[in-house]
Design an enzyme around this catalytic site. Sequence first.
Site, mmCIF file in Angstrom:
data_model
loop_
_atom_site.group_PDB
_atom_site.id
_atom_site.type_symbol
_atom_site.label_atom_id
_atom_site.label_comp_id
_atom_site.label_asym_id
_atom_site.label_seq_id
_atom_site.Cartn_x
_atom_site.Cartn_y
_atom_site.Cartn_z
ATOM 1 N N ARG A 86 28.593 35.598 37.740
ATOM 2 C CA ARG A 86 29.699 35.713 38.707
ATOM 3 C C ARG A 86 30.283 34.327 38.965
ATOM 4 N NH1 ARG A 86 28.063 36.126 43.188
ATOM 5 N NH2 ARG A 86 25.822 36.445 43.049
ATOM 6 N N TYR A 248 31.887 39.612 32.136
ATOM 7 C CA TYR A 248 30.527 39.614 32.682
ATOM 8 C C TYR A 248 30.398 40.616 33.843
ATOM 9 C CZ TYR A 248 26.497 38.651 35.349
ATOM 10 O OH TYR A 248 25.348 38.853 36.057
ATOM 11 N N LYS A 257 29.971 44.787 42.870
ATOM 12 C CA LYS A 257 30.166 43.842 43.979
ATOM 13 C C LYS A 257 31.561 43.988 44.585
ATOM 14 C CE LYS A 257 26.163 42.073 43.089
ATOM 15 N NZ LYS A 257 25.042 42.373 43.987
ATOM 16 N N HIS A 277 24.179 44.341 50.887
ATOM 17 C CA HIS A 277 23.508 43.907 49.664
ATOM 18 C C HIS A 277 22.014 44.176 49.835
ATOM 19 C CE1 HIS A 277 22.957 40.313 46.655
ATOM 20 N NE2 HIS A 277 22.959 41.470 46.033
ATOM 21 N N SER A 299 20.824 37.275 45.677
ATOM 22 C CA SER A 299 20.761 37.620 44.249
ATOM 23 C C SER A 299 19.564 36.949 43.581
ATOM 24 C CB SER A 299 22.026 37.131 43.556
ATOM 25 O OG SER A 299 23.153 37.621 44.217
ATOM 26 N N CYS A 301 16.358 37.364 43.881
ATOM 27 C CA CYS A 301 15.217 36.990 44.732
ATOM 28 C C CYS A 301 14.190 38.125 44.822
ATOM 29 C CB CYS A 301 15.687 36.624 46.131
ATOM 30 S SG CYS A 301 16.445 35.009 46.234
ATOM 31 N N LYS A 303 14.704 41.753 44.648
ATOM 32 C CA LYS A 303 14.988 43.091 45.201
ATOM 33 C C LYS A 303 14.542 44.183 44.223
ATOM 34 C CE LYS A 303 19.433 43.014 46.366
ATOM 35 N NZ LYS A 303 19.778 41.624 46.006
ATOM 36 N N ASP A 324 20.060 47.302 44.847
ATOM 37 C CA ASP A 324 21.049 46.234 45.066
ATOM 38 C C ASP A 324 22.014 46.489 46.229
ATOM 39 O OD1 ASP A 324 22.018 43.670 44.223
ATOM 40 O OD2 ASP A 324 23.740 44.653 43.303
ATOM 41 N N ARG A 426 20.593 40.228 31.602
ATOM 42 C CA ARG A 426 20.436 41.461 32.390
ATOM 43 C C ARG A 426 20.022 42.657 31.556
ATOM 44 N NH1 ARG A 426 22.064 40.989 38.071
ATOM 45 N NH2 ARG A 426 22.716 38.822 38.215
HETATM 46 C C1 OXD Z 1 23.996 39.739 42.089
HETATM 47 C C2 OXD Z 1 23.772 40.923 41.231
HETATM 48 O O1 OXD Z 1 24.500 38.730 41.602
HETATM 49 O O2 OXD Z 1 23.218 41.903 41.724
HETATM 50 O O3 OXD Z 1 23.665 39.811 43.275
HETATM 51 O O4 OXD Z 1 24.183 40.927 40.059
HETATM 52 MN MN MN Z 2 22.983 41.746 43.858
#
Ligand code: OXD
Ligand code: MN
Length: 648
Positions: A86, A248, A257, A277, A299, A301, A303, A324, A426
């Site tokens: 991003r 991307y 997002k 989020h 992001s 971390c 989840k 997410d 990813r």
């Molecule tokens: C982020 C994602 O960047 O979920 O938070 O891709």
């Molecule tokens: Mn995310």
Amino acid sequence: MWTSKDKSISVEGKGDFSLLNAAVSDFLEQYVRTCSPSRLHLCDGSDEENKKLCELMRESGMVRPLTSKEYTNCWSVRTDPTDVARLESKTLICTPKEEQVVAEGARHPGTPNMLGKWMSEEQMDAQMKDRLPRCMKGRVMYIIPFSMGPVGSPLAKIGIQLTDSPYVVASMRVMTRIGTPVIKTLNTGAEPTEFVRCMHTVGRPDPADPAEVQKAKMRLPTWPCDPERVLIAHYPMRREIVSYGSGYGGNSLLGKKCFALRIASWIGKEEGWLAEHMLIMRVQNPEGDVRYVAAAFPSACGKTNLAMMEPSLPGWDVKCVGDDIAWLKFDNEGRLRAINPENGFFGVAPGTSLKTNPNAMEMVHRNTIFTNVAYTERGDVYWEGMDPTYDLNNTKVISWRGIPHWKPGMCTMDGEVITAAHPNSRFCTPLSECPVVDPLYNSAEGVPIDAIIFGGRRPDTIPLVFESFNWPHGVFLGSAMRSETTKAAADVTEKLRHDPFAMRPFFGYNFGEYLQHWLNLEKPGRKMPSIFHVNWFLRGEQNEFLWPGFGENARILEWIFKRLNGDSSVARASPIGMLPTNSGIRSNDLSPSVDMDRLLNVDHKLWLKEEEAIRSFLEGQLGKDCPAGIVEQIHSLRERLANTCSEE
Ligand code: OXD
Ligand code: MN
């Protein structure tokens, strides 16, 4: 064939265009005129359509199938090295007035605006006028009707995405519910004009412009993009998103997002709900009690790992609703209900292993699109931290950059380590493939939320877990979140940054109003969830982690359960919130042992600094837009810290 209303343009097309209602047709016509695609493809969402698309991408060299027997219908994609994450600095919210997006403090000249970036609608329209004309010339414009949330759910919302990337179509099919049922639901619903208009282009240069064609030669031929001119624009009042120049995920899968957080948080403010989020998980204890929990971490971390964890404690069970994003709304009985608006995972691959996330490791063997991981001669994939036993010496590994004989320890001439997979590579996998997906993940009314957890990646200061004193204090804890940065965004350089509610890159409106909206949710007759804060990332002198994490986080969930059940014997008040007593968290059977005193310590010196950082961030960014309820919390924290210091 698709023909415009006034019959002035016709474009060869695939799909049943008679399904498009007048509002969708108008939206399509606007962008067909601007982008001049040579063909249209209205996506029906079928398996057959998907197969043909994947085949097309294989023939063009954009994707490779994983040929190993261990993978079924899995694909690997390499992006251009300039298009890997991003881009927060290129992501803007466009409204008539700046104060709708930027809080008063951050509007002061000289104060850096750390939250949502603003541009006027007119300025952005002009920027896009410079980019969009003829961007799809000679190529296909795909039209994807998609639903965020179960199709037809009262909590779901519909979008229509236009894109020139088949990769985006295939990924949107995993991440959202797409196709004919969605367009039919829109047409028969009460508001057939109510959908979010999503326009995306990779920004392939105009073949008629020699300068642009020259520039494109610098790009990976199978991944057109325009990195210098990327712009991701959100027009919340028009319910529209325009994304230019990047293929991307976070920039191109507009349901994620852009819609489900930025636009939806705006809609949520108007309609009285929240777009956050957050992961959503179902937790069951050995006695059979079930609680649903939502958790917000920045992001990359953890989840995804938490959302589908295998609890280490016997008898405990976790099921995953989402990893997410959560849309949360109080029902008529006053319970907070949540849906996951997505239908898939777009998880960070590096670090995912049988130890950290066995369920993710299992699910990625089916119907998965990998992006920027390494590809091996066995026809499978590899990434850092995937499997310590992987025979790297005897397997040919092709790195995400296409280095054909990648080996661990390879460095550039400047001594920089060359990784097999990009740190933000990813996997994109349907929710239904998750071995521990919650049977209610598709439920139209959502699941009842009993607890909200905030968290971040902090080597010191923030204890393993604590609980807020009450709802406003919990809102304050969300606003005070800070975390070490990760590779999820390409243009972030700070080491430790404020990331309130893990929403820093995703706020759709003024942060002061956002906080007030959260505070206002507390009303008589509503059962407010309890709010907790966790930090699995505390480190010792040798930089070692002090807490084992992963499945052992079940021990923290056990403490949260006790608190939800009203057990006051396991908690004590501290200046920062309710902390577990030292024996409150089951830990004496852990091997190696952990230092609970240290994990639950509130170091006053560090906390005085923390309070200072939180206060100056909130006061600086919010200025006059800081809600009175938050000002009060800032003062109370200061007072509690001062009182405890003077007692010592
Ligand atoms: C982020 C994602 O960047 O979920 O938070 O891709
Ligand atoms: Mn995310």
